[in-house]
Design a protein around this motif. Structure first.
Motif, PDB file in Angstrom:
ATOM      1  N   SER A  51      21.860 -23.460  -7.593  1.00 24.66           N
ATOM      2  CA  SER A  51      22.078 -22.057  -7.502  1.00 24.66           C
ATOM      3  C   SER A  51      21.372 -21.722  -8.801  1.00 24.66           C
ATOM      4  O   SER A  51      20.477 -20.252  -8.974  1.00 24.66           O
ATOM      5  CB  SER A  51      23.568 -21.961  -7.058  1.00 24.66           C
ATOM      6  N   LEU A  52      21.613 -22.265 -10.134  1.00 22.44           N
ATOM      7  CA  LEU A  52      21.099 -21.903 -11.258  1.00 22.44           C
ATOM      8  C   LEU A  52      19.682 -22.071 -10.932  1.00 22.44           C
ATOM      9  O   LEU A  52      18.787 -21.499 -11.756  1.00 22.44           O
ATOM     10  CB  LEU A  52      21.857 -22.830 -12.473  1.00 22.44           C
ATOM     11  N   VAL A  53      18.926 -23.139 -10.539  1.00 25.02           N
ATOM     12  CA  VAL A  53      17.885 -23.528 -11.044  1.00 25.02           C
ATOM     13  C   VAL A  53      17.049 -22.375  -9.585  1.00 25.02           C
ATOM     14  O   VAL A  53      15.578 -22.050 -10.662  1.00 25.02           O
ATOM     15  CB  VAL A  53      17.345 -24.460  -9.876  1.00 25.02           C
ATOM     16  N   GLY A  54      17.639 -21.977  -9.064  1.00 30.34           N
ATOM     17  CA  GLY A  54      17.399 -20.621  -7.755  1.00 30.34           C
ATOM     18  C   GLY A  54      16.979 -19.453  -9.153  1.00 30.34           C
ATOM     19  O   GLY A  54      15.954 -18.415  -8.583  1.00 30.34           O
ATOM     20  N   VAL A  55      18.733 -19.100  -9.686  1.00 29.64           N
ATOM     21  CA  VAL A  55      18.393 -17.895 -10.698  1.00 29.64           C
ATOM     22  C   VAL A  55      17.491 -17.990 -11.392  1.00 29.64           C
ATOM     23  O   VAL A  55      16.299 -17.031 -12.114  1.00 29.64           O
ATOM     24  CB  VAL A  55      19.907 -17.527 -10.652  1.00 29.64           C
ATOM     25  N   CYS A  56      17.197 -18.631 -12.041  1.00 24.19           N
ATOM     26  CA  CYS A  56      15.744 -18.865 -13.222  1.00 24.19           C
ATOM     27  C   CYS A  56      14.920 -18.911 -12.375  1.00 24.19           C
ATOM     28  O   CYS A  56      13.322 -18.364 -13.191  1.00 24.19           O
ATOM     29  CB  CYS A  56      16.475 -20.219 -14.229  1.00 24.19           C
ATOM     30  N   GLY A  57      14.747 -19.902 -11.347  1.00 21.33           N
ATOM     31  CA  GLY A  57      12.882 -19.318 -10.793  1.00 21.33           C
ATOM     32  C   GLY A  57      12.697 -17.492 -10.377  1.00 21.33           C
ATOM     33  O   GLY A  57      12.281 -17.353 -10.811  1.00 21.33           O
ATOM     34  N   PHE A  58      13.744 -16.894  -9.864  1.00 26.71           N
ATOM     35  CA  PHE A  58      13.922 -15.773  -9.424  1.00 26.71           C
ATOM     36  C   PHE A  58      13.843 -14.668 -10.521  1.00 26.71           C
ATOM     37  O   PHE A  58      12.738 -14.262 -10.936  1.00 26.71           O
ATOM     38  CB  PHE A  58      14.993 -15.409  -8.642  1.00 26.71           C
ATOM     39  N   ILE A  59      13.899 -15.185 -11.598  1.00 22.92           N
ATOM     40  CA  ILE A  59      14.276 -14.045 -13.087  1.00 22.92           C
ATOM     41  C   ILE A  59      12.395 -15.056 -13.619  1.00 22.92           C
ATOM     42  O   ILE A  59      12.074 -13.865 -13.963  1.00 22.92           O
ATOM     43  CB  ILE A  59      14.926 -15.014 -14.373  1.00 22.92           C
ATOM     44  N   VAL A  60      11.729 -16.131 -12.828  1.00 24.49           N
ATOM     45  CA  VAL A  60      10.612 -16.545 -13.749  1.00 24.49           C
ATOM     46  C   VAL A  60       9.805 -15.407 -13.072  1.00 24.49           C
ATOM     47  O   VAL A  60       8.709 -15.219 -13.616  1.00 24.49           O
ATOM     48  CB  VAL A  60      10.448 -18.023 -14.167  1.00 24.49           C
ATOM     49  N   LEU A  61       9.614 -15.459 -11.874  1.00 26.67           N
ATOM     50  CA  LEU A  61       8.997 -14.169 -11.440  1.00 26.67           C
ATOM     51  C   LEU A  61       9.405 -13.298 -11.352  1.00 26.67           C
ATOM     52  O   LEU A  61       7.998 -12.430 -11.027  1.00 26.67           O
ATOM     53  CB  LEU A  61       9.471 -14.910  -9.393  1.00 26.67           C
ATOM     54  N   LEU A  62      10.447 -12.359 -11.515  1.00 23.90           N
ATOM     55  CA  LEU A  62      10.607 -10.815 -11.619  1.00 23.90           C
ATOM     56  C   LEU A  62       9.972 -10.736 -13.034  1.00 23.90           C
ATOM     57  O   LEU A  62       9.062  -9.579 -13.500  1.00 23.90           O
ATOM     58  CB  LEU A  62      11.818 -10.675 -12.338  1.00 23.90           C
ATOM     59  N   ASP A  63      10.038 -11.194 -13.741  1.00 20.73           N
ATOM     60  CA  ASP A  63       9.385 -11.929 -15.668  1.00 20.73           C
ATOM     61  C   ASP A  63       7.886 -11.551 -15.364  1.00 20.73           C
ATOM     62  O   ASP A  63       7.394 -10.460 -16.483  1.00 20.73           O
ATOM     63  CB  ASP A  63       9.654 -12.672 -16.275  1.00 20.73           C
ATOM     64  N   THR A  64       7.105 -12.704 -14.738  1.00 21.81           N
ATOM     65  CA  THR A  64       5.449 -13.026 -13.740  1.00 21.81           C
ATOM     66  C   THR A  64       5.278 -11.770 -13.832  1.00 21.81           C
ATOM     67  O   THR A  64       4.260 -10.495 -13.811  1.00 21.81           O
ATOM     68  CB  THR A  64       5.742 -14.011 -13.510  1.00 21.81           C
ATOM     69  N   ALA A  65       6.280 -10.592 -13.111  1.00 20.79           N
ATOM     70  CA  ALA A  65       5.544  -9.708 -12.252  1.00 20.79           C
ATOM     71  C   ALA A  65       5.645  -8.687 -12.484  1.00 20.79           C
ATOM     72  O   ALA A  65       4.382  -7.616 -12.529  1.00 20.79           O
ATOM     73  CB  ALA A  65       6.388  -9.501 -10.800  1.00 20.79           C
ATOM     74  N   ARG A  66       6.477  -8.491 -13.626  1.00 22.76           N
ATOM     75  CA  ARG A  66       6.864  -6.841 -14.588  1.00 22.76           C
ATOM     76  C   ARG A  66       5.546  -6.944 -15.738  1.00 22.76           C
ATOM     77  O   ARG A  66       5.214  -6.300 -16.533  1.00 22.76           O
ATOM     78  CB  ARG A  66       8.291  -7.539 -15.379  1.00 22.76           C
ATOM     79  N   THR A  67       5.394  -8.373 -16.082  1.00 25.04           N
ATOM     80  CA  THR A  67       4.355  -8.347 -17.387  1.00 25.04           C
ATOM     81  C   THR A  67       3.177  -8.360 -16.244  1.00 25.04           C
ATOM     82  O   THR A  67       2.160  -7.915 -17.157  1.00 25.04           O
ATOM     83  CB  THR A  67       3.843 -10.230 -17.829  1.00 25.04           C
TER      84      THR A  67
END
Length: 80
Positions: A51-67
Motif C-alpha cells: 500500500s505504501l509503495v502504491g501511494v508513493c508511486g501515485f504521488i510521484v505520478l501526480l507530481d510529474t503530471a503537475r510539473t
C-alpha cells in the motif's frame, strides 16, 4: 581487537536471525507464502508495504503530471 569482536557479534546475530524461528526467517516465510495466500491471507506488514509503495508511486505520478503541465502552460506560443 574490538572491530573483530564486533564483526563476530554481527555474524552470530545474522545466523540467529536466519534460524528456523529467527526474525529474518519468519519474514522470508511470509514473503514466500504471500503469493499463495492471496490478499486476505497475506501478512499485514506485506500489505502495508504494498500500500505504501502504491501511494508513493501515485504521488510521484501526480507530481510529474503537475510539473509537466506547468511547463506546457508557461511555454510561450510563437505567432505564425
Amino acid at each position: 581487537m574490538w572491530a573483530a569482536v564486533s564483526v563476530e557479534l554481527d555474524r552470530v546475530g545474522h545466523l540467529v536471525s536466519w534460524k528456523e524461528s529467527g526474525f529474518l526467517y519468519e519474514r522470508w516465510v511470509d514473503v514466500r507464502h504471500a503469493r499463495i495466500a492471496g490478499w486476505h491471507g497475506m501478512a499485514n506488514w506485506i500489505k502495508a508495504v504494498i500500500s505504501l509503495v502504491g501511494v508513493c508511486g501515485f504521488i510521484v505520478l501526480l507530481d510529474t503530471a503537475r510539473t509537466r503541465r506547468s511547463r506546457v502552460s508557461t511555454t510561450p506560443v510563437r505567432p505564425r
